[in-house]
Design a protein around this motif. Structure first.
Motif, PDB file in Angstrom:
ATOM      1  N   VAL A   1     -31.200  95.540 -53.985  1.00 16.76           N
ATOM      2  CA  VAL A   1     -31.310  94.101 -53.725  1.00 16.76           C
ATOM      3  C   VAL A   1     -29.996  93.513 -53.217  1.00 16.76           C
ATOM      4  N   ILE A   2     -28.872  94.054 -53.652  1.00 10.44           N
ATOM      5  CA  ILE A   2     -27.582  93.587 -53.130  1.00 10.44           C
ATOM      6  C   ILE A   2     -27.505  93.877 -51.634  1.00 10.44           C
ATOM      7  N   ASP A   3     -27.865  95.086 -51.239  1.00 11.07           N
ATOM      8  CA  ASP A   3     -27.854  95.431 -49.811  1.00 11.07           C
ATOM      9  C   ASP A   3     -28.806  94.548 -49.022  1.00 11.07           C
TER      10      ASP A   3
ATOM     11  N   LEU B   1     -18.461  89.782 -54.263  1.00 15.10           N
ATOM     12  CA  LEU B   1     -19.622  89.555 -55.119  1.00 15.10           C
ATOM     13  C   LEU B   1     -20.365  90.860 -55.356  1.00 15.10           C
ATOM     14  N   SER B   2     -20.545  91.630 -54.313  1.00 13.05           N
ATOM     15  CA  SER B   2     -21.219  92.914 -54.433  1.00 13.05           C
ATOM     16  C   SER B   2     -20.498  93.818 -55.435  1.00 13.05           C
ATOM     17  N   ASN B   3     -19.187  93.911 -55.310  1.00 18.07           N
ATOM     18  CA  ASN B   3     -18.407  94.750 -56.218  1.00 18.07           C
ATOM     19  C   ASN B   3     -18.507  94.264 -57.662  1.00 18.07           C
ATOM     20  N   TRP B   4     -18.460  92.947 -57.865  1.00 22.08           N
ATOM     21  CA  TRP B   4     -18.558  92.402 -59.221  1.00 22.08           C
ATOM     22  C   TRP B   4     -19.926  92.717 -59.820  1.00 22.08           C
ATOM     23  N   LEU B   5     -20.982  92.503 -59.050  1.00 21.60           N
ATOM     24  CA  LEU B   5     -22.328  92.798 -59.554  1.00 21.60           C
ATOM     25  C   LEU B   5     -22.470  94.283 -59.884  1.00 21.60           C
ATOM     26  N   LEU B   6     -21.966  95.137 -59.007  1.00 23.23           N
ATOM     27  CA  LEU B   6     -22.078  96.574 -59.241  1.00 23.23           C
ATOM     28  C   LEU B   6     -21.207  97.048 -60.402  1.00 23.23           C
TER      29      LEU B   6
ATOM     30  N   TYR C   1     -29.963  91.436 -49.691  1.00 22.80           N
ATOM     31  CA  TYR C   1     -29.640  90.012 -49.617  1.00 22.80           C
ATOM     32  C   TYR C   1     -28.235  89.730 -49.086  1.00 22.80           C
ATOM     33  N   LEU C   2     -27.273  90.547 -49.433  1.00 22.28           N
ATOM     34  CA  LEU C   2     -25.908  90.280 -48.963  1.00 22.28           C
ATOM     35  C   LEU C   2     -25.619  90.951 -47.625  1.00 22.28           C
ATOM     36  N   GLN C   3     -26.271  92.038 -47.335  1.00 21.61           N
ATOM     37  CA  GLN C   3     -26.099  92.763 -46.081  1.00 21.61           C
ATOM     38  C   GLN C   3     -24.629  92.953 -45.711  1.00 21.61           C
ATOM     39  N   GLY C   4     -23.830  93.297 -46.728  1.00 21.88           N
ATOM     40  CA  GLY C   4     -22.411  93.558 -46.522  1.00 21.88           C
ATOM     41  C   GLY C   4     -21.557  92.338 -46.308  1.00 21.88           C
ATOM     42  N   SER C   5     -22.118  91.132 -46.499  1.00 27.96           N
ATOM     43  CA  SER C   5     -21.386  89.908 -46.161  1.00 27.96           C
ATOM     44  C   SER C   5     -20.438  89.421 -47.238  1.00 27.96           C
ATOM     45  N   ASN C   6     -20.574  89.854 -48.474  1.00 26.73           N
ATOM     46  CA  ASN C   6     -19.732  89.348 -49.556  1.00 26.73           C
ATOM     47  C   ASN C   6     -19.344  90.517 -50.453  1.00 26.73           C
ATOM     48  N   ARG C   7     -18.350  91.253 -50.002  1.00 26.10           N
ATOM     49  CA  ARG C   7     -17.941  92.472 -50.696  1.00 26.10           C
ATOM     50  C   ARG C   7     -17.467  92.184 -52.119  1.00 26.10           C
TER      51      ARG C   7
END
Length: 150
Positions: free
Chosen positions: A104-106, A116-121, A108-114
């Motif tokens: 779902v991160i991929d 946020l992605s890193n924090w969620l992961l 919705y974010l499509q690499g646009s907010n690294r």
């Protein structure tokens, strides 16, 4: 999954919409006091189920552990309005098996907010995968009645 007879779309059309929709899914369930609560969640459609992820300490997970029945809606926010809604049951699974959070991160974010992605992961080990199994589903599509009215 039972598609209601009043649905504007076929089961195949509903599946295509769910595969392409990037708006968050809204789910509704009953709180301990009997009042409904609503939560927006990122989702992915796979094999007839909707999948989402949520932290094990989130309020929505606590509510779903007590009562796994929900209502859901996925709809466009732009003209012409259309979407799907239904009733479903939720199964909570260990997300490390399903990898829903990454998916779902991929999506919705499509690499646009690294960041946020890193924090969620970074919290992945504490996530539940929510397998949302529709019991009934319907769609609506106001395209024809809204044509030329914008």
């Amino acid at each position: 999954m039972k598609v209601l007879p009043s649905s504007a779309w076929s089961k195949a059309d509903i599946g295509r919409f769910l595969d392409q929709a990037i708006t968050p899914m809204r789910i509704s369930c009953c709180d301990n006091d009997g009042f409904p609560i609503i939560c927006s969640m990122w989702f992915v459609h796979k094999d007839g189920a909707l999948w989402a992820a949520s932290h094990r300490n989130s309020y929505i997970v606590k509510v779903l552990k007590k009562s796994p029945k929900i209502g859901f809606e996925i709809a466009t926010n732009e003209y012409p309005y259309h979407g799907v809604r239904g009733k479903a049951t939720v199964t909570l699974l260990n997300d490390s098996v399903e990898n829903v959070l990454e998916t779902v991160i991929d999506r919705y974010l499509q690499g646009s907010n690294r960041s946020l992605s890193n924090w969620l992961l970074s919290r992945k080990n504490d996530e539940y995968a929510l397998k949302i199994s529709p019991q009934s589903i319907t769609s609506w599509d106001f395209s024809n009645r809204m044509e030329g009215r914008k």
